[in-house]
Design a protein around this motif. Structure first.
Motif, short mmCIF file in Angstrom:
data_model
loop_
_atom_site.label_atom_id
_atom_site.label_comp_id
_atom_site.label_asym_id
_atom_site.label_seq_id
_atom_site.Cartn_x
_atom_site.Cartn_y
_atom_site.Cartn_z
N ASP A 96 72.62 -22.19 41.87
CA ASP A 96 71.28 -21.99 42.43
C ASP A 96 70.32 -21.41 41.39
N ILE A 97 69.15 -22.02 41.33
CA ILE A 97 68.07 -21.59 40.45
C ILE A 97 66.80 -21.51 41.30
N PHE A 98 66.07 -20.43 41.16
CA PHE A 98 64.85 -20.23 41.95
C PHE A 98 63.66 -19.97 41.03
N SER A 99 62.47 -20.08 41.61
CA SER A 99 61.28 -19.54 40.96
C SER A 99 61.51 -18.06 40.66
N GLU A 100 60.98 -17.61 39.53
CA GLU A 100 61.09 -16.19 39.19
C GLU A 100 59.79 -15.44 39.51
N SER A 101 59.00 -16.01 40.40
CA SER A 101 57.76 -15.36 40.85
C SER A 101 58.06 -13.97 41.43
N THR A 102 57.18 -13.02 41.19
CA THR A 102 57.29 -11.69 41.81
C THR A 102 56.28 -11.52 42.93
N ARG A 103 55.59 -12.58 43.29
CA ARG A 103 54.57 -12.49 44.34
C ARG A 103 55.21 -12.08 45.66
N GLY A 104 54.62 -11.12 46.31
CA GLY A 104 55.12 -10.67 47.60
C GLY A 104 56.28 -9.71 47.52
N GLN A 105 56.69 -9.35 46.29
CA GLN A 105 57.82 -8.43 46.14
C GLN A 105 57.43 -7.02 46.59
N VAL A 106 58.28 -6.41 47.39
CA VAL A 106 58.05 -5.04 47.88
C VAL A 106 59.22 -4.19 47.42
N GLU A 107 58.92 -3.12 46.71
CA GLU A 107 59.97 -2.25 46.17
C GLU A 107 60.86 -1.71 47.29
N GLY A 108 62.17 -1.84 47.11
CA GLY A 108 63.12 -1.31 48.07
C GLY A 108 63.42 -2.23 49.24
N VAL A 109 62.75 -3.38 49.31
CA VAL A 109 62.97 -4.33 50.41
C VAL A 109 63.81 -5.49 49.88
N PRO A 110 64.95 -5.80 50.48
CA PRO A 110 65.78 -6.93 50.01
C PRO A 110 64.98 -8.23 50.04
N SER A 111 65.16 -9.05 49.02
CA SER A 111 64.40 -10.29 48.94
C SER A 111 65.11 -11.27 48.01
#
Length: 294
Positions: A60-75
Motif C-alpha cells: 500500500d502506497i498513499f498520498s503523503e499529504s498532511t492536510r486535515g492532520q490533527v495532532e494526537g488523532v489516529p489517521s
C-alpha cells in the motif's frame, strides 16, 4: 482513453511482479506492521474482508499529504515505505510517475461526472480535490485451485477468495492488471441481484469502479460497485494495481441537493437524502483500521 503510456503501464506491472517474487525478508523489511498509517507490505492473509482472510499479498502506497492532520488523532497520514533502491532500482520513481499521471485521469473523470450530472460547471468538484488523498495498491494473487462452479457460495466461503465481497471507499477505483492472467478473476455483483458476473480484461483498458463517496455525493444515482476477486488459475498468479482516486482527506462529502431531488427513489415532495454527510478521512480511517490481521 486514459492516456497512460503502454510502456509505463507495463513497467508498473513488472516492478510489482519483481517485488512480489523477491525474498520474504526483503518484502518484510517494509512491512505495514511498521506503519501506523497502513502503508507498506502485507504478507498473504494479512488483509481481511468481512472477517475472512484474503488470499493475496499487497503493498500500500498513499498520498503523503498532511492536510486535515490533527495532532494526537489516529489517521492515515504518514510516510510511505519503499523497497530498497539498490535491490529494486526504479521501483519508487516508476510508481510515483504512475501515481502522478493517474491523478490527472481522476481529475478528468470528475469533470466528466460534473458534466454528466448536469451540475452546471465542469469544475464543480474541484474544491474537494485540492489535495487528493489517493491510494495505490500493488497486489499479488497466487494461484489456487478453486471450484468450477464459482457461483456456489458454500464452495467460496471459508477464505477461498483473493478478496472478499466489498465496495471501495472513495470516488473511483481504476484497475491495471496483467491481462494474460486476469481472465475469470474479477467479478461484480449485478444491481438488486445475487448474481455475479466476470469483468474480463480488454487490451490497453483499465477497469473503473464507482466507490462509496461518489454514491454519497449523488444520493445513490451512482452506486458503489460490489465486487470480489477469485484466485487466478494460472501458475504464475496475477499482479493487479488498483489506483484509488479520492478527495482531500478533510473534504466533507454530502449529497448534492439537486441530485437528491433527482434521485429515482425520492418522491416529488421529498427533500431528504439517503446518506449522511461524512468527512472522507474519517470514513477512510474507519475502513482501513479494520483491514488487517497483524
Amino acid at each position: 482513453g486514459h492516456g497512460i503510456p503502454a510502456t509505463l503501464r507495463q513497467s508498473v506491472l513488472e516492478q510489482g511482479r519483481t517485488f512480489f517474487e523477491a525474498e520474504t525478508a526483503d518484502k518484510e523489511s517494509i512491512s505495514a506492521e511498521n506503519s501506523h498509517s497502513f502503508r507498506g507490505y502485507q504478507r498473504l492473509k494479512v488483509n481481511q474482508t468481512n472477517g475472512q482472510q484474503d488470499l493475496h499479498e499487497g503493498l500500500d502506497i498513499f498520498s503523503e499529504s498532511t492536510r486535515g492532520q490533527v495532532e494526537g488523532v489516529p489517521s492515515n497520514h504518514g510516510r510511505n515505505q519503499w523497497p530498497d533502491e539498490t535491490q529494486f532500482p526504479n521501483f519508487q520513481s516508476t510508481v510515483e510517475d504512475y501515481a502522478s499521471r493517474m491523478q490527472h485521469v481522476g481529475h478528468r473523470l470528475m469533470r466528466a461526472c460534473a458534466l454528466g450530472l448536469e451540475l452546471g460547471d465542469a469544475n464543480y468538484f474541484a474544491p474537494y480535490f485540492e489535495d487528493p488523498f489517493w491510494n495505490m495498491r500493488l497486489v499479488y494473487y497466487p494461484q489456487r485451485q478453486r471450484p468450477t462452479l464459482v457461483q456456489d457460495k458454500e464452495a467460496l466461503d471459508g477464505g477461498g477468495l483473493g478478496v472478499g465481497e466489498h465496495t471501495d471507499y472513495g470516488i473511483f477505483t481504476m484497475i491495471l492488471a496483467e491481462e494474460e492472467y486476469s481472465h475469470n478473476t474479477l467479478q461484480v455483483r449485478l444491481p438488486h441481484s445475487s448474481e455475479w458476473v466476470y469483468v474480463q480484461p480488454l487490451p490497453g483498458a483499465m477497469i473503473c469502479n464507482v466507490a462509496d463517496m461518489l454514491a454519497t455525493w449523488t444520493n445513490g444515482i451512482y452506486k458503489s460497485t460490489p465486487h470480489r476477486v477469485l484466485p487466478p488459475l494460472h501458475t504464475k498468479g496475477r499482479v493487479s494495481v488498483p489506483f484509488f482516486y479520492d478527495p482531500s482527506y478533510d473534504a466533507v462529502v454530502r449529497p448534492i441537493p439537486e441530485l437528491v431531488q433527482r434521485s429515482p427513489q425520492q418522491s416529488s415532495s421529498s427533500s431528504s437524502s439517503n446518506f449522511a454527510p461524512i468527512c472522507y478521512g474519517d470514513h477512510l480511517y474507519a475502513k482501513t483500521s479494520r483491514n488487517f490481521v497483524f
